[in-house]
Design a protein around this motif. Structure first.
Motif, PDB file in Angstrom:
ATOM      1  N   GLY A 233       0.839  -1.179   0.000  1.00 37.04           N
ATOM      2  CA  GLY A 233       0.000   0.000   0.000  1.00 37.04           C
ATOM      3  C   GLY A 233       0.881   1.237   0.000  1.00 37.04           C
ATOM      4  O   GLY A 233       2.091   1.149   0.208  1.00 37.04           O
ATOM      5  N   VAL A 234       0.296   2.382  -0.262  1.00 40.75           N
ATOM      6  CA  VAL A 234       1.063   3.630  -0.261  1.00 40.75           C
ATOM      7  C   VAL A 234       0.490   4.578   0.784  1.00 40.75           C
ATOM      8  O   VAL A 234      -0.696   4.497   1.133  1.00 40.75           O
ATOM      9  N   SER A 241      -4.172  15.516   1.193  1.00 38.43           N
ATOM     10  CA  SER A 241      -3.814  16.888   0.825  1.00 38.43           C
ATOM     11  C   SER A 241      -4.664  17.424  -0.319  1.00 38.43           C
ATOM     12  O   SER A 241      -4.413  18.540  -0.817  1.00 38.43           O
ATOM     13  N   GLY A 242      -5.648  16.647  -0.762  1.00 36.86           N
ATOM     14  CA  GLY A 242      -6.553  17.118  -1.804  1.00 36.86           C
ATOM     15  C   GLY A 242      -6.043  16.928  -3.212  1.00 36.86           C
ATOM     16  O   GLY A 242      -6.619  17.491  -4.160  1.00 36.86           O
ATOM     17  N   LEU A 243      -5.001  16.127  -3.393  1.00 37.61           N
ATOM     18  CA  LEU A 243      -4.464  15.869  -4.729  1.00 37.61           C
ATOM     19  C   LEU A 243      -5.117  14.625  -5.321  1.00 37.61           C
ATOM     20  O   LEU A 243      -5.556  13.732  -4.593  1.00 37.61           O
ATOM     21  N   SER A 244      -5.158  14.558  -6.625  1.00 37.75           N
ATOM     22  CA  SER A 244      -5.806  13.440  -7.308  1.00 37.75           C
ATOM     23  C   SER A 244      -4.965  12.178  -7.199  1.00 37.75           C
ATOM     24  O   SER A 244      -3.758  12.196  -7.483  1.00 37.75           O
ATOM     25  N   THR A 245      -5.600  11.078  -6.808  1.00 40.88           N
ATOM     26  CA  THR A 245      -4.918   9.802  -6.663  1.00 40.88           C
ATOM     27  C   THR A 245      -5.707   8.703  -7.358  1.00 40.88           C
ATOM     28  O   THR A 245      -6.894   8.864  -7.670  1.00 40.88           O
ATOM     29  N   ARG A 250      -2.008   6.281  -5.074  1.00 47.79           N
ATOM     30  CA  ARG A 250      -0.838   6.828  -5.771  1.00 47.79           C
ATOM     31  C   ARG A 250      -1.203   8.142  -6.454  1.00 47.79           C
ATOM     32  O   ARG A 250      -2.318   8.292  -6.965  1.00 47.79           O
ATOM     33  N   LEU A 251      -0.276   9.084  -6.474  1.00 47.30           N
ATOM     34  CA  LEU A 251      -0.521  10.390  -7.089  1.00 47.30           C
ATOM     35  C   LEU A 251      -0.684  10.236  -8.594  1.00 47.30           C
ATOM     36  O   LEU A 251       0.163   9.646  -9.267  1.00 47.30           O
ATOM     37  N   ARG A 252      -1.753  10.778  -9.124  1.00 47.66           N
ATOM     38  CA  ARG A 252      -2.000  10.715 -10.568  1.00 47.66           C
ATOM     39  C   ARG A 252      -1.185  11.798 -11.276  1.00 47.66           C
ATOM     40  O   ARG A 252      -1.208  12.970 -10.883  1.00 47.66           O
ATOM     41  N   SER A 271       4.853   5.483  -5.394  1.00 42.18           N
ATOM     42  CA  SER A 271       3.687   6.306  -5.061  1.00 42.18           C
ATOM     43  C   SER A 271       3.159   7.111  -6.240  1.00 42.18           C
ATOM     44  O   SER A 271       2.362   8.028  -6.042  1.00 42.18           O
ATOM     45  N   VAL A 272       3.551   6.776  -7.474  1.00 35.31           N
ATOM     46  CA  VAL A 272       3.104   7.529  -8.650  1.00 35.31           C
ATOM     47  C   VAL A 272       2.315   6.621  -9.584  1.00 35.31           C
ATOM     48  O   VAL A 272       2.632   5.437  -9.754  1.00 35.31           O
ATOM     49  N   ALA A 273       1.268   7.194 -10.187  1.00 27.34           N
ATOM     50  CA  ALA A 273       0.451   6.488 -11.171  1.00 27.34           C
ATOM     51  C   ALA A 273       0.407   7.311 -12.455  1.00 27.34           C
ATOM     52  O   ALA A 273      -0.572   8.019 -12.720  1.00 27.34           O
ATOM     53  N   PRO A 274       1.465   7.244 -13.276  1.00 25.59           N
ATOM     54  CA  PRO A 274       1.470   8.032 -14.510  1.00 25.59           C
ATOM     55  C   PRO A 274       0.405   7.545 -15.489  1.00 25.59           C
ATOM     56  O   PRO A 274       0.326   6.358 -15.797  1.00 25.59           O
ATOM     57  N   SER A 275      -0.432   8.467 -15.925  1.00 18.58           N
ATOM     58  CA  SER A 275      -1.509   8.179 -16.881  1.00 18.58           C
ATOM     59  C   SER A 275      -2.387   7.022 -16.411  1.00 18.58           C
ATOM     60  O   SER A 275      -2.942   6.281 -17.227  1.00 18.58           O
TER      61      SER A 275
END
Length: 401
Positions: A233-234, A241-245, A250-252, A271-275
């Motif tokens: 898990g991440v 923080s209100g960022l899209s995941t 994972r941060l989009r 922790s990143v989800a590119p595209s």
């Protein structure tokens, strides 16, 4: 006089250290790294810490550039609008650009009893909680390792080689990433070490108690110590923080690893989800992603267009104790192929990889910009899939803000 740019890196793992080191190539950039631990955790060696064959930590002075300022603390919130973060001690740190590299840990187990009676080993703190339990348990007592990915396989082998009576519960297939040829090799080595491997459709864990593990087929496996390696898990920092995941947290981002919400924020590592097409959680992905994230920030500082992700994979390597291992080759789209190197040569290759990871970071610290594996040819299949999804449009995501 040139204006100074403050870059904040959250997370001191493989991706965060690589990114921080790389951005010191500009004299007008001040890099600050926030990490909750005072030492670097060599995570791919945590199974060795479990088995007592390695400390799995490295002094930050050996991997981090001298010019990087370190803060030993935890970020509790990102204020994207105010370009600042709040720390656990109540302080704040401002930034011009932020690299989100918080990594991953154990997934929250939904299996009844797992949170209470099973021991995850995804972090240094996890292993430190497990070690005294193992130390107080007789060597002949049954130990069960749940999860048959690389971490589970490596931990089972390490414990068995140390003389423990180990059962590896796969919850499905042994080494699902592996080519069938590689899987047979791993199974043979585990058998030689005395590990009992339970695989197949009836081996999903349905409950964990103080002294047993119950499987979906109805079998109950005696277990004085249960080690949990099933899933990752991440941290939920981005979502809080209100960022899209994505669904996992994972941060989009787009293909330049830039947040779909804010071009001042880039992400790297687990922790990143590119595209919305995240890469395999691994050191093999984390360091190139760290380098790519740094290049994206440096391009923006220079007023240039960042280059898109171009991730290439080569293999998956698994240690099977200290004397055996397997180097499972893969194509550039990260699909295992028939070619493997196993036995003692496989163990030597795995050890070379572990040492090479530290060398890559150390080299980048001494000569920022020298790392270039993230520029190797690859990612063709990924780009084709993204183009097909977007009707032939370029492989960058539209921002929602």
């Amino acid at each position: 006089m040139a204006e100074n740019t403050d870059v904040l890196v959250i997370g001191g793992g493989y991706a965060g250290v690589m990114a921080a080191n790389r951005m010191t190539r500009r004299d007008d950039v001040t890099v600050t790294l926030v990490n909750p631990r005072p030492t670097f955790v060599h995570r791919v060696r945590l199974h060795q810490l479990v088995g007592g064959t390695h400390e799995a930590v490295v002094d930050f002075r050996d991997v981090l550039a001298e010019g990087v300022r370190r803060i030993v603390d935890t970020v509790t919130r990102i204020d994207a609008a105010g370009r600042s973060v709040t720390l656990a001690d109540g302080g704040t740190v401002r930034y011009d650009h932020l690299v989100y590299a918080v990594g991953s840990g154990s997934a929250d187990p939904q299996v009844p009893g797992a949170a209470e009676f099973a021991y995850p080993i995804a972090t240094l703190e996890d292993v430190q909680r497990l070690l005294p339990v193992l130390g107080s348990t007789p060597a002949t007592a049954p130990v069960t390792v749940v999860g048959a990915g690389p971490t589970g396989i490596e931990t089972a082998a390490e414990l068995a080689e140390a003389g423990r009576a180990v059962t590896l519960v796969c919850g499905g297939e042994l080494g699902p990433y592996l080519h069938p040829r590689g899987r047979r090799s791993v199974a043979a080595r585990l058998a030689k070490l005395g590990v009992t491997v339970l695989d197949g459709p009836d081996t999903r864990v349905t409950a964990v108690s103080r002294d047993a593990v119950r499987l979906s087929g109805g079998r109950e496996v005696p277990s004085r110590v249960t080690v949990w390696t099933a899933g990752f898990g991440v941290p939920d920092l981005a979502g809080r923080s209100g960022l899209s995941t994505d669904a996992l947290g994972r941060l989009r981002t787009d293909e330049t690893l830039t947040s779909v919400d804010d071009e001042r924020i880039v992400a790297a590592g687990d922790s990143v989800a590119p595209s919305d097409r995240p890469l395999r959680m691994s050191c093999q992905a984390a360091m190139p992603l760290g380098a790519r994230a740094a290049d994206t920030v440096l391009s923006r500082i220079a007023g240039e267009q960042p280059a898109p992700l171009n991730q290439s994979f080569a293999a998956q390597c698994i240690s099977l104790g200290r004397r055996d291992g397997i180097f499972q080759f893969a194509n550039r789209s990260d699909v295992a192929v028939w070619l493997t190197i196993d036995g003692r040569p496989g163990a030597k290759l795995k050890e070379a990889v572990c040492q090479g990871i530290i060398k890559h970071m150390s080299d980048e610290a001494g000569k920022p910009g020298s790392y270039g594996l993230h520029r190797l040819p690859g990612g063709g299949k990924r780009r084709r899939l993204l183009r097909a999804e977007r009707g032939g449009a370029p492989v960058t995501a539209e921002r929602v803000a």
